[in-house]
Enzyme design. Structure first.
Site, PDB file in Angstrom:
ATOM      1  N   ASN A 162      35.706  40.218  40.524  1.00  0.00           N
ATOM      2  CA  ASN A 162      34.492  40.554  41.259  1.00  0.00           C
ATOM      3  C   ASN A 162      34.087  39.473  42.259  1.00  0.00           C
ATOM      4  O   ASN A 162      32.918  39.217  42.486  1.00  0.00           O
ATOM      5  CB  ASN A 162      33.341  40.874  40.292  1.00  0.00           C
ATOM      6  CG  ASN A 162      32.130  41.504  40.950  1.00  0.00           C
ATOM      7  OD1 ASN A 162      31.001  41.175  40.593  1.00  0.00           O
ATOM      8  ND2 ASN A 162      32.317  42.407  41.875  1.00  0.00           N
ATOM      9  N   CYS A 221      36.470  39.108  45.243  1.00  0.00           N
ATOM     10  CA  CYS A 221      37.209  39.423  46.483  1.00  0.00           C
ATOM     11  C   CYS A 221      37.138  40.918  46.803  1.00  0.00           C
ATOM     12  O   CYS A 221      36.298  41.345  47.580  1.00  0.00           O
ATOM     13  CB  CYS A 221      38.680  39.022  46.383  1.00  0.00           C
ATOM     14  SG  CYS A 221      39.014  37.264  46.221  1.00  0.00           S
ATOM     15  N   ARG A 222      38.025  41.700  46.200  1.00  0.00           N
ATOM     16  CA  ARG A 222      38.184  43.104  46.581  1.00  0.00           C
ATOM     17  C   ARG A 222      36.963  43.965  46.301  1.00  0.00           C
ATOM     18  O   ARG A 222      36.508  44.700  47.182  1.00  0.00           O
ATOM     19  CB  ARG A 222      39.407  43.711  45.873  1.00  0.00           C
ATOM     20  CG  ARG A 222      40.717  43.090  46.299  1.00  0.00           C
ATOM     21  CD  ARG A 222      41.853  43.562  45.428  1.00  0.00           C
ATOM     22  NE  ARG A 222      41.714  43.012  44.078  1.00  0.00           N
ATOM     23  CZ  ARG A 222      42.511  43.300  43.062  1.00  0.00           C
ATOM     24  NH1 ARG A 222      43.502  44.157  43.222  1.00  0.00           N
ATOM     25  NH2 ARG A 222      42.332  42.740  41.885  1.00  0.00           N
ATOM     26  N   SER A 223      36.441  43.897  45.092  1.00  0.00           N
ATOM     27  CA  SER A 223      35.321  44.800  44.782  1.00  0.00           C
ATOM     28  C   SER A 223      34.048  44.455  45.553  1.00  0.00           C
ATOM     29  O   SER A 223      33.374  45.372  46.040  1.00  0.00           O
ATOM     30  CB  SER A 223      35.071  44.915  43.275  1.00  0.00           C
ATOM     31  OG  SER A 223      34.744  43.687  42.689  1.00  0.00           O
ATOM     32  N   ASP A 281      45.708  41.855  45.415  1.00  0.00           N
ATOM     33  CA  ASP A 281      44.639  40.873  45.234  1.00  0.00           C
ATOM     34  C   ASP A 281      44.802  39.747  46.254  1.00  0.00           C
ATOM     35  O   ASP A 281      45.747  38.966  46.189  1.00  0.00           O
ATOM     36  CB  ASP A 281      44.694  40.315  43.816  1.00  0.00           C
ATOM     37  CG  ASP A 281      43.466  39.504  43.457  1.00  0.00           C
ATOM     38  OD1 ASP A 281      42.752  39.046  44.386  1.00  0.00           O
ATOM     39  OD2 ASP A 281      43.211  39.324  42.260  1.00  0.00           O
ATOM     40  N   CYS A 301      37.160  45.198  40.337  1.00  0.00           N
ATOM     41  CA  CYS A 301      38.428  44.467  40.405  1.00  0.00           C
ATOM     42  C   CYS A 301      38.433  43.466  39.257  1.00  0.00           C
ATOM     43  O   CYS A 301      37.541  43.489  38.415  1.00  0.00           O
ATOM     44  CB  CYS A 301      38.636  43.804  41.764  1.00  0.00           C
ATOM     45  SG  CYS A 301      37.511  42.451  42.161  1.00  0.00           S
TER      46      CYS A 301
END
Length: 154
Positions: A10, A12-14, A124, A7
């Site tokens: 690096n 939150c999402r990933s 995001d 993401c």
């Protein structure tokens, strides 16, 4: 199977995808068959730990995670990983700009795994503050990715 989730920052999402996928793989007894990592396309958050609301969501869902530090994808990663999975269209654009031409086929949009979510993004949560939505989108897609990988490993 070497899988890299990517993401923007690096934080939150990933990393959520990394730890959620590790959890799914562990429950299937396949930990030894996978290497699962997450990185960023940008350098904005390098060295920072996972965003606290992302950690809270993983705790709430009883998903184990380690203290980690945001890291940026490097050229060598495109050769090393079997799959490089981005969270949104801008991640994919950035990854394709960075990737050596012969590795572009390794780059995938996370939600493209399912017909219902094809060509859509994981918003995001840094901006939306909706970590439940992020968790649900990730979980559904990761279950499908795991099934795909299991078939490939047969």
């Amino acid at each position: 199977m070497k899988v890299l989730f990517v993401c923007l920052g690096n934080i939150c999402r990933s990393p959520m995808a990394e730890f959620m996928f590790k959890d799914l793989v562990e429950k299937e007894g396949l930990t030894e068959k996978f290497e699962i990592v997450s990185k960023a396309t940008s350098s904005y958050e390098i060295g920072n730990d996972m965003y606290p609301p992302a950690k809270r969501k993983l705790v709430e869902k009883r998903i184990k995670f380690d203290k980690r530090f945001a890291n940026q994808i490097k050229k060598d990663d495109f050769h090393y990983f079997d799959y490089i999975i981005g969270m949104d269209h801008q991640n994919i654009i950035n990854l394709k700009r960075m990737a050596p031409k012969e590795t572009e086929n390794k780059i995938h949009l996370l939600l493209d795994i399912n017909d219902e979510t094809k060509n859509t993004e994981v918003p995001d949560p840094w901006y939306t503050d909706d970590f439940e939505e992020t968790y649900n989108l990730l979980r559904n897609a990761l279950l499908s990715w795991l099934e795909r990988f299991k078939k490939e490993m047969l």
